[in-house]
Design an enzyme around this catalytic site. Sequence first.
Site, mmCIF file in Angstrom:
data_model
loop_
_atom_site.group_PDB
_atom_site.id
_atom_site.type_symbol
_atom_site.label_atom_id
_atom_site.label_comp_id
_atom_site.label_asym_id
_atom_site.label_seq_id
_atom_site.Cartn_x
_atom_site.Cartn_y
_atom_site.Cartn_z
ATOM 1 N N ASN A 1 3.008 1.676 1.832
ATOM 2 C CA ASN A 1 4.352 2.313 1.929
ATOM 3 C C ASN A 1 5.129 1.396 2.650
ATOM 4 O OD1 ASN A 1 4.868 5.024 0.397
ATOM 5 N ND2 ASN A 1 2.732 5.229 1.073
ATOM 6 N N LYS B 1 -0.447 -6.000 1.658
ATOM 7 C CA LYS B 1 -1.294 -7.126 2.140
ATOM 8 C C LYS B 1 -1.918 -7.572 0.990
ATOM 9 C CE LYS B 1 -1.547 -3.333 4.427
ATOM 10 N NZ LYS B 1 -0.606 -2.176 4.365
ATOM 11 N N ASP C 1 -5.590 3.591 -1.581
ATOM 12 C CA ASP C 1 -6.161 2.842 -0.334
ATOM 13 C C ASP C 1 -7.385 3.669 0.371
ATOM 14 O OD1 ASP C 1 -4.270 5.162 0.179
ATOM 15 O OD2 ASP C 1 -3.568 4.135 1.924
ATOM 16 N N ASP D 1 -6.886 5.375 9.134
ATOM 17 C CA ASP D 1 -6.001 4.266 8.640
ATOM 18 C C ASP D 1 -4.633 4.667 9.202
ATOM 19 O OD1 ASP D 1 -4.304 2.557 7.588
ATOM 20 O OD2 ASP D 1 -5.412 2.865 5.494
#
Length: 244
Positions: free
Chosen positions: A12, A16, A98, A119
């Site tokens: 968000n 990467k 993710d 995370d």
Amino acid sequence: MKHRHLVVDLGNTRQKMGVFEDDHLIYTDQRLVQNLDLKVWEEWRREWDPHRIALSATIQLTDAQHEWINQNKVVQANNDVNYPFNVQYHTPETLGQDRLAAVSAVYALYKKKNVLVIDCGTCITYDFLTGDGDYLGGNIAPGLRMRLRSMHEYTNRLPLVEFPDEFPWIGQSTEQALQTGGVGMAILESKGFIFYLKENYGHLTTVLTGGDAGFIKKYLTDECDVHPDLILYGLNEILKNNEI
Ligand SMILES: Nc1ncnc2c1ncn2[C@@H]1O[C@H](COP(=O)(O)OP(=O)(O)O)[C@@H](O)[C@H]1O
Ligand SMILES: CC(C)(COP(=O)(O)O)[C@@H](O)C(=O)NCCC(=O)O
Ligand SMILES: [K+]
């Protein structure tokens, strides 16, 4: 000939990417999501000429991006691909990609251990994989910047404070109270969950990733590994486990 994989993690806040050559991460790059453009994916593909591509996306993709994914036979970290662990989340179709990538990474890296992944991104996600290979699920909590910003946006008079480099545990001004409440109290949330899992499941390995992982690690007294490229490793694992 070397086998080259391109992996992209679209979060968000930041996008990467990583390039794996025979399982070695040889290159990484990142862009803010605001500057999102299909040209970036196309540049990466042309520059690295990967054999295969994997993607995790936590934001809505455009039609053009969907088309690119189909054209390039991209493996996406969703509920349709195979995982070597048991996904016990009750709504796997809405589970963050993710998060599936993060669990894929720790399954490969920490065989037979109970692992908690934290995370620390836009949101803080907590995901718990047992040593028996059961991914039991986890939680979604506000990220550090989100916490600071929401107190300003949801109140009439609270200011928006800077992200602190350091903070006192007992705030002694409005600014400090907001900074410690925003970031320090989130750290206690992590500590509390680690404590809960240790009490209930015994041994636990904790792995931190995401933009704020280094910051949170400084204040966690529990032992934990920081793995900045965890999601990228997980996407590479997903490619290994799924032919297309
Ligand atoms: N320059 C920056 N811009 C935005 N966020 C940043 C920046 N530097 C560090 N951060 C922190 O990183 C977090 C985002 O982490 P990241 O792992 O990129 O998130 P996501 O996976 O959600 O894109 C933000 O919540 C913020 O606290
Ligand atoms: C919770 C998340 C927003 C975290 O994403 P991030 O903060 O890394 O951008 C993402 O994993 C997501 O959109 N999840 C969907 C809901 C779920 O996992 O159940
Ligand atoms: K996250």
